[in-house]
Design a protein around this motif. Structure first.
Motif, PDB file in Angstrom:
ATOM      1  N   LEU A 186       1.065  -1.130   0.073  1.00  0.00           N
ATOM      2  CA  LEU A 186       0.187  -0.154   0.029  1.00  0.00           C
ATOM      3  C   LEU A 186       0.937   1.217  -0.017  1.00  0.00           C
ATOM      4  O   LEU A 186       1.729   1.376   1.051  1.00  0.00           O
ATOM      5  CB  LEU A 186      -0.882   0.122   1.248  1.00  0.00           C
ATOM      6  CG  LEU A 186      -1.699  -1.228   1.472  1.00  0.00           C
ATOM      7  CD1 LEU A 186      -2.485  -1.221   2.704  1.00  0.00           C
ATOM      8  CD2 LEU A 186      -2.777  -1.565   0.261  1.00  0.00           C
ATOM      9  N   ILE A 187       0.780   2.025  -1.087  1.00  0.00           N
ATOM     10  CA  ILE A 187       1.600   3.062  -1.113  1.00  0.00           C
ATOM     11  C   ILE A 187       1.057   4.339  -0.802  1.00  0.00           C
ATOM     12  O   ILE A 187       0.467   4.840  -1.713  1.00  0.00           O
ATOM     13  CB  ILE A 187       2.126   3.126  -2.603  1.00  0.00           C
ATOM     14  CG1 ILE A 187       2.682   1.761  -3.196  1.00  0.00           C
ATOM     15  CG2 ILE A 187       3.246   4.042  -2.902  1.00  0.00           C
ATOM     16  CD1 ILE A 187       4.199   1.537  -2.557  1.00  0.00           C
ATOM     17  N   PRO A 188       1.235   5.069   0.291  1.00  0.00           N
ATOM     18  CA  PRO A 188       0.597   6.357   0.521  1.00  0.00           C
ATOM     19  C   PRO A 188       1.311   7.364  -0.399  1.00  0.00           C
ATOM     20  O   PRO A 188       2.215   7.183  -1.083  1.00  0.00           O
ATOM     21  CB  PRO A 188       1.071   6.689   1.811  1.00  0.00           C
ATOM     22  CG  PRO A 188       1.649   5.319   2.464  1.00  0.00           C
ATOM     23  CD  PRO A 188       1.841   4.478   1.283  1.00  0.00           C
ATOM     24  N   PRO A 189       0.493   8.730  -0.623  1.00  0.00           N
ATOM     25  CA  PRO A 189       1.405   9.632  -1.489  1.00  0.00           C
ATOM     26  C   PRO A 189       2.721   9.662  -0.889  1.00  0.00           C
ATOM     27  O   PRO A 189       3.139   9.928   0.294  1.00  0.00           O
ATOM     28  CB  PRO A 189       0.500  10.954  -1.267  1.00  0.00           C
ATOM     29  CG  PRO A 189      -0.779  10.320  -0.755  1.00  0.00           C
ATOM     30  CD  PRO A 189      -0.521   9.201   0.153  1.00  0.00           C
ATOM     31  N   VAL A 190       3.649   9.640  -1.963  1.00  0.00           N
ATOM     32  CA  VAL A 190       5.252   9.914  -1.736  1.00  0.00           C
ATOM     33  C   VAL A 190       5.353  11.351  -1.246  1.00  0.00           C
ATOM     34  O   VAL A 190       4.522  12.301  -1.592  1.00  0.00           O
ATOM     35  CB  VAL A 190       6.075   9.525  -2.576  1.00  0.00           C
ATOM     36  CG1 VAL A 190       5.667   7.927  -2.778  1.00  0.00           C
ATOM     37  CG2 VAL A 190       5.915  10.157  -3.820  1.00  0.00           C
TER      38      VAL A 190
END
Lengths: 148, 81
Positions: free
Chosen positions: B72-76
């Protein structure tokens, strides 16, 4: 064939070493972008920043950016380094170095490299400021704690 | 099939886990797994983050396979330096 190297590190970023890495007798221009931690963000006084990565994917994404640079520009070498963990104010958190025969390519590729890195490479920044902490992202509605 | 799910940054803190293994029926997609996770972790946001399977960005329709690793990739961290 473009030379390339990609790293994440918990040590400080050695920009002199990066410039040496991209150095080449055929290079007529070398660009170096260094992102440093700022003492202020959106009116808050920032005391330090902490970076967390999905390391394996971060390195693969950096490589994909480098591959795209090699497709778009005539570049001799690319080096990208991101620091993880605590970064005190004023120190480098990320750096991109590019060498090319001519400066136009070196500037364009370096610009593309840092801009793309900051949108696709899975590394997150947590800001510790006076009175709280929060994860920084394009959407500021998340992850806020300790405010007020 | 078993999928390993990785949590990072504010999602890790909100849900209190770094990784979980989830059992899913064959043929399930990333979207199916997201629904399963949303039910299990009420702290997850209603708006899904980006997804990566085996370290490559994918969309919700992407089919999963046994032993895949879903992150799960939150906003970078964004670009205002």
């Amino acid at each position: 064939m473009m030379k390339s190297s990609y790293r994440v590190t918990s040590d400080g970023i050695d920009t002199a070493a990066m410039l040496a890495e991209v150095g080449d007798a055929g290079a007529g221009g070398t660009t170096l972008f260094v992102g440093t931690t700022r003492n202020e963000n959106e009116g808050r006084i920032v005391e330090r920043l902490e970076y967390e990565a999905y390391e394996a994917m971060a390195l693969e994404e950096m490589r994909r950016i480098g591959d795209e640079i090699a497709r778009r520009w005539r570049v001799i070498a690319v080096c990208m380094v991101h620091k993880l963990g605590v970064v005190p104010i004023g120190q480098a958190s990320v750096a991109v170095a590019v060498s090319a025969a001519h400066r136009e390519e070196a500037f364009a590729a370096c610009r593309y490299g840092i801009d793309t890195l900051k949108t696709t490479v899975p590394i997150w920044k947590k800001e510790f400021y006076r009175g709280g902490e929060h994860w920084v992202g394009p959407c500021h509605a998340h992850g806020v704690s300790g405010r007020g | 099939m078993t999928i390993r799910v990785l949590f990072f940054a504010y999602l890790r803190e909100r849900c209190g886990v770094r990784e979980v293994d989830v059992e899913l029926p064959e043929g399930a997609s990333v979207g199916d797994l997201w629904q399963r996770l949303a039910a299990r972790f009420p702290a997850l946001p209603t708006e899904p983050p980006k997804f990566a399977v085996n370290r490559v960005y994918v969309d919700k329709g992407h089919p999963l396979h046994d032993n895949d690793e879903l992150a799960l990739i939150p906003p970078v961290s964004g670009g205002n330096q």
